[in-house]
Write an enzyme that holds these catalytic residues in place. Structure first.
Site, PDB file in Angstrom:
ATOM      1  CG  HIS A  54      -2.083   0.900   1.125  1.00  0.00           C
ATOM      2  ND1 HIS A  54      -2.069   2.216   1.529  1.00  0.00           N
ATOM      3  CD2 HIS A  54      -3.327   0.681   0.655  1.00  0.00           C
ATOM      4  CE1 HIS A  54      -3.257   2.749   1.334  1.00  0.00           C
ATOM      5  NE2 HIS A  54      -4.040   1.836   0.812  1.00  0.00           N
ATOM      6  CB  ILE A  60      -0.359   5.997   1.331  1.00  0.00           C
ATOM      7  CG1 ILE A  60       0.304   6.877   0.272  1.00  0.00           C
ATOM      8  CG2 ILE A  60      -1.484   6.753   2.030  1.00  0.00           C
ATOM      9  CD1 ILE A  60      -0.593   7.216  -0.896  1.00  0.00           C
ATOM     10  N   GLY A  63      -6.166   4.156   5.453  1.00  0.00           N
ATOM     11  CA  GLY A  63      -7.124   4.861   6.301  1.00  0.00           C
ATOM     12  C   GLY A  63      -7.687   3.987   7.400  1.00  0.00           C
ATOM     13  CB  VAL A  64      -8.926   0.460   7.523  1.00  0.00           C
ATOM     14  CG1 VAL A  64     -10.089   0.651   6.569  1.00  0.00           C
ATOM     15  CG2 VAL A  64      -7.789  -0.259   6.844  1.00  0.00           C
ATOM     16  CD  GLU A  68      -7.649  -1.546  15.374  1.00  0.00           C
ATOM     17  OE1 GLU A  68      -7.302  -2.048  16.464  1.00  0.00           O
ATOM     18  OE2 GLU A  68      -8.827  -1.603  14.961  1.00  0.00           O
TER      19      GLU A  68
END
Length: 152
Positions: A54, A60, A63-64, A68
């Site tokens: 990623h 990067i 977002g998840v 978390e």
């Protein structure tokens, strides 16, 4: 009478959260104000496994994983305040709402996550939190989430 604990280093975080590498996503929690608010710190480094895919050549933080990390900060805040170290506290997402992502988070960034409790109280199982994650004062993400805290 002892003063309330207002911070948690990595050793205390590991005594509260069950998460371990590669899914322990908060390095330190500071400014703990009881169960009201706290700030988590995550030092983003290139050696984290999600950066392999990623994205290759353009790492990067997903977002998840930012969301978390915010949830882990909230769990540490509650765990420190309710003295849950070594008690096998478990926390489960029930809902994630109003998530918005504003800035890329990349290796070398220091992610600061300011969390506040919107609903929940000692003895309660269902809690709701709101948070903003930022890098160098610039908002990277924000969300609200509901979690069930199984306090042992």
């Amino acid at each position: 009478m002892t003063s309330p604990q207002t911070s948690a280093d990595i050793q205390m975080i590991q005594r509260i959260l069950p998460h371990r590498y590669p899914f322990l996503l908060v390095d330190k929690v500071v400014d703990i104000d009881g169960t009201a608010s706290a700030m988590g710190i995550k030092n983003v480094t290139m050696n984290e496994p999600h950066f392999q895919g990623h994205f290759p050549g353009l790492p990067i933080m997903p977002g998840v994983t930012i969301v978390e990390a915010m949830a882990q900060t909230a769990a540490v805040m509650v765990g420190v305040t309710l003295e849950m170290a070594d008690k096998e506290m478990k926390v489960y997402f029930m809902a994630i709402d109003k998530a918005k992502f504003r800035r890329k988070v990349v290796p070398g960034d220091v992610l600061e996550m300011r969390l506040q409790t919107l609903r929940g109280k000692p003895g309660g199982k269902v809690w709701r939190f709101g948070g903003v994650a930022s890098v160098e004062g610039e908002m990277a993400a924000e969300c609200e989430f509901t979690a069930m805290m199984d306090l042992g």
